[in-house]
Design a protein around this motif. Structure first.
Motif, short mmCIF file in Angstrom:
data_model
loop_
_atom_site.label_atom_id
_atom_site.label_comp_id
_atom_site.label_asym_id
_atom_site.label_seq_id
_atom_site.Cartn_x
_atom_site.Cartn_y
_atom_site.Cartn_z
N GLU A 126 1.02 -1.08 0.25
CA GLU A 126 0.34 0.33 0.21
C GLU A 126 0.89 1.19 0.22
OE1 GLU A 126 -4.20 -1.48 1.95
OE2 GLU A 126 -2.15 -0.28 3.58
N LEU A 127 2.00 1.52 0.76
CA LEU A 127 2.70 2.34 0.77
C LEU A 127 2.98 2.29 -0.07
CD1 LEU A 127 3.67 1.77 4.50
CD2 LEU A 127 2.65 3.91 3.95
N LEU A 128 3.89 1.63 -0.96
CA LEU A 128 4.50 1.20 -1.57
C LEU A 128 4.04 1.71 -3.94
CD1 LEU A 128 7.15 0.94 -3.74
CD2 LEU A 128 6.80 -1.00 -3.94
N ALA A 129 2.43 1.48 -3.58
CA ALA A 129 1.73 2.31 -4.13
C ALA A 129 0.86 3.67 -3.95
CB ALA A 129 0.44 1.75 -3.77
N ILE B 253 -1.41 1.18 -9.83
CA ILE B 253 -2.48 0.75 -10.59
C ILE B 253 -1.49 -0.91 -10.24
CG2 ILE B 253 -3.52 -0.18 -12.53
CD1 ILE B 253 -4.25 3.02 -12.87
N THR B 254 -0.12 -1.20 -10.82
CA THR B 254 -0.18 -2.54 -10.94
C THR B 254 -0.04 -2.78 -9.44
OG1 THR B 254 0.72 -2.00 -13.01
CG2 THR B 254 2.23 -4.28 -11.13
N ARG B 255 0.25 -2.10 -7.87
CA ARG B 255 0.26 -2.65 -6.96
C ARG B 255 -0.70 -3.08 -5.81
NH1 ARG B 255 4.73 -1.43 -9.52
NH2 ARG B 255 6.71 -1.69 -8.31
N TYR B 256 -1.70 -1.79 -6.24
CA TYR B 256 -3.36 -2.20 -5.96
C TYR B 256 -3.75 -3.46 -6.76
CZ TYR B 256 -3.86 1.24 -2.75
OH TYR B 256 -3.88 1.77 -0.73
N GLU B 257 -3.34 -3.68 -7.72
CA GLU B 257 -3.89 -5.36 -8.78
C GLU B 257 -3.24 -5.82 -7.72
OE1 GLU B 257 -4.54 -3.00 -13.46
OE2 GLU B 257 -2.56 -4.47 -12.63
N ALA C 287 -11.84 -1.92 0.84
CA ALA C 287 -11.21 -1.21 0.39
C ALA C 287 -10.47 -1.03 -0.55
CB ALA C 287 -10.57 -0.94 1.78
N ILE C 288 -9.26 -1.73 -0.44
CA ILE C 288 -8.81 -2.17 -2.00
C ILE C 288 -9.20 -2.51 -3.11
CG2 ILE C 288 -6.58 -3.52 -3.25
CD1 ILE C 288 -6.33 -4.86 0.34
N LYS C 289 -10.76 -2.94 -3.40
CA LYS C 289 -11.36 -2.74 -5.03
C LYS C 289 -11.55 -1.44 -4.77
CE LYS C 289 -11.96 -7.33 -6.18
NZ LYS C 289 -10.82 -7.72 -5.03
N PHE C 290 -12.12 -0.67 -3.83
CA PHE C 290 -12.45 0.76 -4.13
C PHE C 290 -11.28 1.86 -4.45
CE2 PHE C 290 -14.31 5.06 -3.14
CZ PHE C 290 -15.23 4.99 -3.28
N ARG C 291 -10.28 1.68 -3.81
CA ARG C 291 -9.01 2.56 -4.45
C ARG C 291 -8.09 1.92 -5.45
NH1 ARG C 291 -6.89 6.86 -3.95
NH2 ARG C 291 -4.76 6.74 -3.46
N LEU C 292 -8.83 0.76 -6.08
CA LEU C 292 -7.65 0.58 -6.57
C LEU C 292 -9.28 1.25 -8.05
CD1 LEU C 292 -7.04 -1.06 -9.36
CD2 LEU C 292 -7.56 -3.29 -8.80
N LEU C 293 -10.11 1.14 -7.73
CA LEU C 293 -11.57 1.94 -8.92
C LEU C 293 -10.64 3.65 -9.28
CD1 LEU C 293 -14.03 1.78 -10.41
CD2 LEU C 293 -15.19 2.12 -8.04
N ASN C 294 -10.94 3.98 -7.70
CA ASN C 294 -10.40 4.97 -8.58
C ASN C 294 -9.18 5.42 -8.69
OD1 ASN C 294 -12.67 5.86 -5.87
ND2 ASN C 294 -11.68 5.52 -4.87
N LEU C 295 -8.08 5.08 -8.92
CA LEU C 295 -7.04 4.94 -9.96
C LEU C 295 -7.35 4.97 -11.05
CD1 LEU C 295 -4.35 3.22 -7.70
CD2 LEU C 295 -4.29 5.20 -7.70
N TYR C 296 -7.71 4.08 -11.45
CA TYR C 296 -8.12 3.40 -12.51
C TYR C 296 -8.84 4.94 -13.50
CZ TYR C 296 -7.66 -1.72 -12.59
OH TYR C 296 -6.98 -3.26 -13.21
N HIS C 297 -10.08 5.54 -12.41
CA HIS C 297 -10.42 6.38 -12.94
C HIS C 297 -9.62 7.74 -13.48
CE1 HIS C 297 -14.06 9.14 -13.15
NE2 HIS C 297 -13.42 10.14 -12.32
N GLU C 298 -8.97 8.13 -12.14
CA GLU C 298 -8.07 8.52 -11.98
C GLU C 298 -6.78 9.15 -13.46
OE1 GLU C 298 -4.50 11.10 -9.61
OE2 GLU C 298 -5.51 9.18 -8.52
N ALA C 299 -6.36 7.58 -13.35
CA ALA C 299 -6.05 7.34 -14.87
C ALA C 299 -6.63 7.33 -15.63
CB ALA C 299 -5.06 5.97 -14.18
#
Length: 619
Positions: free
Chosen positions: A537-540, A553-557, A568-580
């Motif tokens: 999480e910190l690295l991502a 995104i790779t780290r959260y995947e 919570a992890i999948k929701f954070r990944l959703l936001n990263l996809y949206h941001e990218a």
């Protein structure tokens, strides 16, 4: 000339034997109070340094005693050479350094067992007494946790000092052979005819103590539904009955018709199968989770087939295997999906051991167990039987739990091996035949090497222990951010391979909201030694702040595969996809969030589902 082997059998406690007793007492205390488990993924747990300093300093002092001993007809050359090899790894290896918790604990126990074996039979009664007394102390702690005579057992409140109900129950059962030996068949027992009331009272007291311990153990195991302990208790009771009434039972069975024996055996088999099914369903999700881990590990049995992942390295590989499994198996069963948690070990020690040491190591382990169970002692047959029964219970528990990752049980298993070596009537004779005798200068040179290596290892362990303590106190000191960075950098020179320290350093760098690139470099180094949810999480987050959204995104995947049921992890990944701007992937993960089964309902999960539904409706 120096003979390679031969174990002293005198009853007098020499200074070297006293030193071994002191280290045993220290480990017995430390492994039940300070360092229960041999691997901890919490960033604040680093107890291996303390035990390493004490055991290495004791082992060095033992080597010094051997060096200056006037009459040394039988130096323990093999333990000394093995100790030097382990010390070499601890001091100069990247992955088997003092930061490798499991390797450190195993190495320290091996060093200690070399001292115990050389001390000989004089220590065995003390070892038995040690484990029995600690058992009684653990029972006392458990009674206090249950409110004394109220005997209030609630979920997970009966743990002794072992921090886990299941492990505590397994521990209770594993101690029964030593307790039975000490009370009824060992030197403290009385086989003489009873002539006066004191002797009769002593026998009654022993029966009462054993009955109370057995009843307490059975009751706690039953009330907590600890299935592994139930199986071990059944194995021990069966072994006890067969050892005491085996001849009578065999004589009676020989008189019965064969059809009756076959029918009885079939009935027992059916009963065992029914009991196994009941135990499996008693905690269905837990049982399925253990099957899931075995299924995941089975897909990687070829990866390190010959030599294994290495001692203490399995906990680095398994999270990656679990992440890969759920990434490549999106339609895995819901039971697997819900059971996947932050896991690092299997609940099956033989299979994990195969993955750890490979085929070559397993051949050595099997050969060692064959020698162990084939050991014989004419004078101490009853003690050797208790030792073997203890090992049988450890092996039984290892099929369904992780006793070899509980330090006190790992120590007890090692003591059983040491006891079999000491008691075996034909001990070590093959080494005399194989190696002959060693010249005095060679023996002295090996002991001198052990003294130098042990002294250097003690210094290294002490230096790293002080560095760890300094690291833990950084947050309590009034330092400026620049001073803290300077402190972390100075400590990094002493702890270059400590993944937990590097994770903590990376966390601090991110908290300063400045040097994300430096945090990436530190956290990438941390992930080569130690993998945890927090580290990734910190690295991502570091990659995201540095503008590398694809890396984040790779780290959260990876995290989404490792912990597939975490909303919570999948929701954070959703936001990263949206941001990218990756809308297709964002839509797919949003739909997955809405249809995911919920393991534990909570307000947080409801909030994530509402916000995900809102995001989908606006696209």
């Amino acid at each position: 000339m120096f003979a390679i082997n031969s174990i002293p059998r005198e009853n007098k406690l020499t200074p070297a034997a006293v030193l071994a007793v002191v280290l045993l007492l220290f480990c017995g205390y430390y492994y039940q109070v300070e360092s229960v488990f041999s691997f901890n993924y919490e960033l604040t747990r680093h107890e291996q340094y303390g035990v390493a300093v004490v055991v290495l300093s004791g082992w060095t002092l033992w080597s010094v005693m051997l060096l200056f001993k006037r009459s040394l007809p039988v130096p323990p050359l093999l333990p000394l050479l093995l100790g030097c090899l382990l010390i070499g790894w601890l001091c100069w290896s990247r992955y088997y350094s003092l930061a490798n918790e499991y390797f450190v604990q195993v190495s320290c126990i091996i060093l200690l067992m070399g001292m115990v074996i050389y001390a000989g039979q004089r220590l065995l009664p003390l070892i038995v007494w040690l484990f029995v007394l600690v058992l009684l102390i653990q029972i006392g702690i458990a009674c206090f946790q249950m409110g004394g005579l109220a005997l209030d057992i609630r979920s997970f409140n009966v743990q002794g000092s072992l921090q886990n109900t299941g492990i505590f129950c397994n521990y209770l059962v594993i101690q029964l052979p030593f307790l039975y030996y000490l009370l009824f068949v060992g030197p403290a027992s009385t086989d003489k005819p009873l002539r006066h009331r004191k002797a009769a009272g002593l026998v009654i007291a022993k029966i009462l103590v054993f009955s109370l311990v057995l009843c307490f153990t059975t009751w706690v195991v039953w009330k907590t539904t600890t299935r592994t302990a139930m199986v071990m208790l059944l194995v021990w009771l069966t072994g006890l009955v067969m050892s005491t009434l085996g001849k009578t039972i065999k004589s009676r069975l020989s008189r019965l018709p064969r059809i009756v024996i076959v029918a009885g055996a079939g009935l027992i088999l059916l009963s065992l199968m029914a009991a196994a099914q009941v135990l499996f369903k008693a905690k269905m999700l837990s049982a399925v989770g253990r099957m899931m881990k075995l299924d995941i590990a089975a897909g990687h049995w070829k990866d390190h087939f010959l030599t294994g992942t290495g001692v203490g390295r399995f906990t680095w590989y398994y999270p990656q295997w679990q992440s890969h499994y759920f990434t490549t198996h999106p339609t895995s069963p819901d039971a697997y999906f819900l059971s996947a948690d932050e896991s690092y070990i299997l609940f099956n020690e033989p299979i994990q051991l195969f993955h750890t040491i490979g085929l070559a190591g397993m051949i050595g382990v099997v050969m060692g167990l064959i020698l162990f169970f084939n050991s014989r002692s004419a004078k101490q047959a009853k003690l050797l039987t208790a030792v073997k029964m203890t090992m049988v219970l450890l092996l039984t528990g290892s099929l369904f739990s992780y006793p070899l990752h509980v330090n006190i049980l790992l120590l007890q298993g090692a003591c059983c091996v040491a006891a079999s070596v000491i008691l075996h009537d034909g001990r070590w004779r093959w080494l005399d035949t194989l190696y002959g005798r060693v010249p005095v200068p060679v023996g002295k040179a090996i002991i001198t090497l052990a003294v130098v290596a042990g002294g250097f290892a003690t210094y290294t362990a002490g230096r790293q222990w002080r560095a760890v303590n300094c690291w833990q106190q950084i947050g309590q000191q009034e330092l400026s951010p620049a001073q803290r960075v300077q402190t972390y950098e100075s400590l990094r020179a002493s702890l270059p391979c400590n993944g937990k320290f590097l994770t903590s350093y990376g966390m601090f760098l991110l908290s300063q909201q400045k040097d994300a690139a430096k945090a990436i470099q530190v956290l990438e180094a941390a992930s080569t030694y130690f993998i945890s949810k927090r580290t990734i999480e910190l690295l991502a987050e570091a990659y995201r702040r540095d503008g590398h959204l694809r890396e984040a995104i790779t780290r959260y995947e990876w995290l989404s595969g490792y912990l597939p049921s975490r909303f919570a992890i999948k929701f954070r990944l959703l936001n990263l996809y949206h941001e990218a701007g990756e809308r297709d992937k964002a839509t797919a993960i949003a739909q997955l969030i809405l249809r995911m089964p919920v393991k534990i309902p909570s307000d947080e999960v409801d909030r994530i589902k509402r916000e995900t539904s809102l995001l989908l409706s606006t696209r």
